[in-house]
Design a protein around this motif. Structure first.
Motif, PDB file in Angstrom:
ATOM      1  N   UNK A  87       0.836  -1.209   0.000  1.00 33.65           N
ATOM      2  CA  UNK A  87       0.000   0.000   0.000  1.00 33.65           C
ATOM      3  C   UNK A  87       0.869   1.257   0.000  1.00 33.65           C
ATOM      4  N   UNK A  88       1.974   1.215   0.725  1.00 33.18           N
ATOM      5  CA  UNK A  88       2.837   2.389   0.840  1.00 33.18           C
ATOM      6  C   UNK A  88       3.358   2.828  -0.516  1.00 33.18           C
ATOM      7  N   UNK A  89       3.976   1.912  -1.258  1.00 31.97           N
ATOM      8  CA  UNK A  89       4.594   2.318  -2.520  1.00 31.97           C
ATOM      9  C   UNK A  89       3.533   2.651  -3.573  1.00 31.97           C
ATOM     10  N   UNK A  90       2.416   1.951  -3.525  1.00 40.17           N
ATOM     11  CA  UNK A  90       1.318   2.281  -4.438  1.00 40.17           C
ATOM     12  C   UNK A  90       0.787   3.681  -4.130  1.00 40.17           C
ATOM     13  N   UNK A  91       0.693   4.004  -2.853  1.00 41.61           N
ATOM     14  CA  UNK A  91       0.253   5.328  -2.418  1.00 41.61           C
ATOM     15  C   UNK A  91       1.229   6.408  -2.881  1.00 41.61           C
ATOM     16  N   UNK A  95       0.023   9.301  -5.297  1.00 39.91           N
ATOM     17  CA  UNK A  95       0.029  10.685  -4.813  1.00 39.91           C
ATOM     18  C   UNK A  95       0.887  11.566  -5.718  1.00 39.91           C
ATOM     19  N   UNK A  96       2.051  11.051  -6.121  1.00 38.45           N
ATOM     20  CA  UNK A  96       2.926  11.826  -7.002  1.00 38.45           C
ATOM     21  C   UNK A  96       2.225  12.128  -8.323  1.00 38.45           C
ATOM     22  N   UNK A  97       1.493  11.144  -8.832  1.00 39.08           N
ATOM     23  CA  UNK A  97       0.733  11.360 -10.062  1.00 39.08           C
ATOM     24  C   UNK A  97      -0.308  12.455  -9.873  1.00 39.08           C
ATOM     25  N   UNK A  98      -1.036  12.388  -8.753  1.00 39.62           N
ATOM     26  CA  UNK A  98      -2.073  13.379  -8.480  1.00 39.62           C
ATOM     27  C   UNK A  98      -1.482  14.769  -8.306  1.00 39.62           C
ATOM     28  N   UNK A  99      -0.360  14.843  -7.616  1.00 41.10           N
ATOM     29  CA  UNK A  99       0.224  16.148  -7.285  1.00 41.10           C
ATOM     30  C   UNK A  99       0.991  16.761  -8.449  1.00 41.10           C
ATOM     31  N   UNK A 100       1.698  15.946  -9.225  1.00 42.31           N
ATOM     32  CA  UNK A 100       2.611  16.500 -10.220  1.00 42.31           C
ATOM     33  C   UNK A 100       2.319  16.072 -11.655  1.00 42.31           C
ATOM     34  N   UNK A 101       1.358  15.167 -11.850  1.00 40.65           N
ATOM     35  CA  UNK A 101       1.066  14.700 -13.192  1.00 40.65           C
ATOM     36  C   UNK A 101       0.283  15.711 -14.011  1.00 40.65           C
ATOM     37  N   UNK A 102       0.399  15.595 -15.324  1.00 37.93           N
ATOM     38  CA  UNK A 102      -0.432  16.407 -16.215  1.00 37.93           C
ATOM     39  C   UNK A 102      -1.857  15.852 -16.175  1.00 37.93           C
ATOM     40  N   UNK A 103      -2.777  16.613 -16.725  1.00 40.07           N
ATOM     41  CA  UNK A 103      -4.156  16.141 -16.765  1.00 40.07           C
ATOM     42  C   UNK A 103      -4.251  14.827 -17.542  1.00 40.07           C
ATOM     43  N   UNK A 164       3.449  -0.598 -12.896  1.00 36.18           N
ATOM     44  CA  UNK A 164       3.927   0.738 -13.243  1.00 36.18           C
ATOM     45  C   UNK A 164       4.948   1.186 -12.205  1.00 36.18           C
ATOM     46  N   UNK A 165       6.106   1.653 -12.685  1.00 37.23           N
ATOM     47  CA  UNK A 165       7.178   2.102 -11.799  1.00 37.23           C
ATOM     48  C   UNK A 165       7.345   3.612 -11.876  1.00 37.23           C
ATOM     49  N   UNK A 166       7.532   4.229 -10.705  1.00 31.31           N
ATOM     50  CA  UNK A 166       7.937   5.627 -10.654  1.00 31.31           C
ATOM     51  C   UNK A 166       9.445   5.614 -10.446  1.00 31.31           C
ATOM     52  N   UNK A 167      10.194   5.984 -11.479  1.00 27.59           N
ATOM     53  CA  UNK A 167      11.648   5.821 -11.506  1.00 27.59           C
ATOM     54  C   UNK A 167      12.330   7.184 -11.447  1.00 27.59           C
ATOM     55  N   UNK A 168      13.314   7.289 -10.577  1.00 25.38           N
ATOM     56  CA  UNK A 168      14.086   8.518 -10.458  1.00 25.38           C
ATOM     57  C   UNK A 168      15.454   8.296 -11.100  1.00 25.38           C
ATOM     58  N   UNK A 169      15.809   9.206 -11.992  1.00 27.49           N
ATOM     59  CA  UNK A 169      17.034   9.044 -12.766  1.00 27.49           C
ATOM     60  C   UNK A 169      17.731  10.390 -12.939  1.00 27.49           C
ATOM     61  N   UNK A 228      10.513  17.220  -5.187  1.00 31.29           N
ATOM     62  CA  UNK A 228       9.332  16.385  -4.997  1.00 31.29           C
ATOM     63  C   UNK A 228       9.653  15.210  -4.080  1.00 31.29           C
ATOM     64  N   UNK A 229      10.829  14.587  -4.304  1.00 28.05           N
ATOM     65  CA  UNK A 229      11.227  13.453  -3.469  1.00 28.05           C
ATOM     66  C   UNK A 229      11.332  13.883  -2.013  1.00 28.05           C
ATOM     67  N   UNK A 230      12.021  14.990  -1.773  1.00 26.96           N
ATOM     68  CA  UNK A 230      12.323  15.407  -0.404  1.00 26.96           C
ATOM     69  C   UNK A 230      11.099  15.902   0.349  1.00 26.96           C
ATOM     70  N   UNK A 231      10.234  16.629  -0.326  1.00 26.58           N
ATOM     71  CA  UNK A 231       9.144  17.299   0.378  1.00 26.58           C
ATOM     72  C   UNK A 231       7.773  16.687   0.164  1.00 26.58           C
ATOM     73  N   UNK A 232       7.673  15.726  -0.729  1.00 28.34           N
ATOM     74  CA  UNK A 232       6.361  15.174  -1.025  1.00 28.34           C
ATOM     75  C   UNK A 232       6.263  13.674  -0.950  1.00 28.34           C
ATOM     76  N   UNK A 233       6.789  13.012  -1.963  1.00 32.09           N
ATOM     77  CA  UNK A 233       6.567  11.573  -2.087  1.00 32.09           C
ATOM     78  C   UNK A 233       7.158  10.787  -0.932  1.00 32.09           C
TER      79      UNK A 233
END
Length: 379
Positions: A87-91, A95-103, A164-169, A228-233
């Motif tokens: 649940x944690x990683x899915x959340x 959340x990142x999608x909701x907060x920072x994703x395009x429409x 689906x992976x949220x990948x930081x690069x 985003x990593x530090x203050x949100x996700x």
């Protein structure tokens, strides 16, 4: 997965508790030994509306507040830390999608994540670097109007199962975040087995070898991902781990109350011994204190107050350390039985150690909390 997996009513603590008691608690030890969560349980989580209930109704969620989300994650953590980790990683991804994703991104993936038809995972940690964003070696290179992704991520919770992976690069100028489907050519998944705790959280290494992605893979503006990593996700992940740690303490108290009410020594029930009563009273006190700290962090999140960042650090620090301490005491109360797989306290003991490491180790938490205390003393 089923076509429709949305609950009729928004879930809350009571509904989550009933689901956990029926569908998780009786089977968690078996999943721990098997090293994975069965598909029918993942479907059940979806049917209960627990994957991403904070997403807004237009994306298939319930617009659930953060306090209630914390209560749900506590209840799931009481039953099984591995399920709570999923649940944690899915959340975090949702959340990142909701907060920072395009429409377009939100409407492409939001309903899939809310319904559980698509499960998410969070790819930050790397071999030799952990979650140090400055040491990321995975690269995202501009490729036409899109990206080419190369690198390796480790300790990816739900990596074996996620869609689906949220990948930081490392991008051309800074860290960027990319949405990467599991079935993209060049993505490889290698299971990580035989770990200390959260053994059924389906950890994996995720490799990216020349993975080509379109421009719609970029989440948020380039150069914004580090903030985003530090203050949100990561803050939301830390909040979920704090909630799960509260659940572990409660599970320890429940297990010890049950065991000591039945076990005797010299003809006396363990529950009548003052030393046992002292241990149980400490568990009860700490679970209430940890729950209050978590609720404070949740209320600040709901208000949009930046003070939630530090409140979450404090809640996670207190709850995870207390969980490890009380899980150790729970094993002690159970004696030799506590060291066997016949009682859940052995699992609580192993899982609680993981809570002191993930989403900010105890040492990093102490440094962060102390730095904030000194900052407030500066004139």
């Amino acid at each position: 997965m089923p076509e429709v997996l949305t609950a009729v009513r928004a879930p809350g603590r009571e509904a989550a508790r009933a689901f956990v008691d029926e569908r998780i608690v009786p089977f968690a030890d078996a999943w721990d030994k098997a090293g994975r969560i069965p598909e029918d349980v993942l479907d059940g989580i979806a049917e209960a509306g627990l994957w991403a209930p904070f997403l807004p109704p237009e994306l298939g969620g319930f617009g659930l507040d953060m306090v209630t989300l914390g209560e749900i994650h506590e209840e799931v953590g009481r039953g099984c830390s591995s399920v709570r980790s999923l649940l944690t990683v899915h959340t975090m991804l949702s959340w990142a999608l909701l907060r920072f994703g395009t429409e377009a991104q939100r409407h492409r993936w939001g309903p899939e994540l809310a319904s559980g038809r698509v499960l998410g995972a969070f790819c930050l940690s790397e071999p030799g670097a952990g979650s140090d964003t400055a040491a990321i070696t995975t690269t995202a290179t501009p490729d036409g109007d899109g990206w080419r992704l190369d690198g390796l991520k480790k300790w990816t919770t739900n990596g074996q199962r996620a869609d689906l992976f949220l990948v930081f690069a490392k991008g051309p100028a800074s860290t960027i975040a990319l949405l990467v489907p599991r079935d993209a050519p060049g993505v490889t998944v290698t299971p990580i087995d035989d770990i200390l705790g959260t053994r059924s959280s389906m950890l994996a290494e995720i490799g990216f070898d020349g993975v080509r992605l379109g421009p719609d893979a970029l989440l948020g503006p380039s150069g914004f991902a580090s903030g985003m990593v530090l203050t949100g996700t990561l803050d939301l992940g830390r909040y979920s781990v704090a909630a799960g740690s509260v659940g572990i303490i409660q599970a320890c108290a429940d297990a010890c109350a049950d065991y000591t009410s039945k076990r005797t020594v010299g003809g006396t029930l363990l529950k009548d011994l003052p030393l046992i009563q002292a241990k149980l009273s400490d568990m009860v006190t700490d679970v209430r204190a940890a729950r209050l700290l978590l609720a404070e962090a949740g209320r600040l999140k709901d208000r949009g107050d930046s003070a939630t960042i530090m409140a979450t650090w404090v809640a996670k620090y207190f709850a995870s350390v207390a969980a490890a301490r009380h899980a150790s005491e729970a094993v002690q109360v159970h004696g030799a039985n506590g060291c066997s797989g016949d009682y859940p306290v052995a699992r609580f003991y192993r899982d609680s150690k993981v809570m002191e490491i993930i989403e900010g180790s105890t040492e990093i938490q102490r440094m962060t909390i102390a730095a904030e205390a000194y900052r407030k003393q500066v004139p």
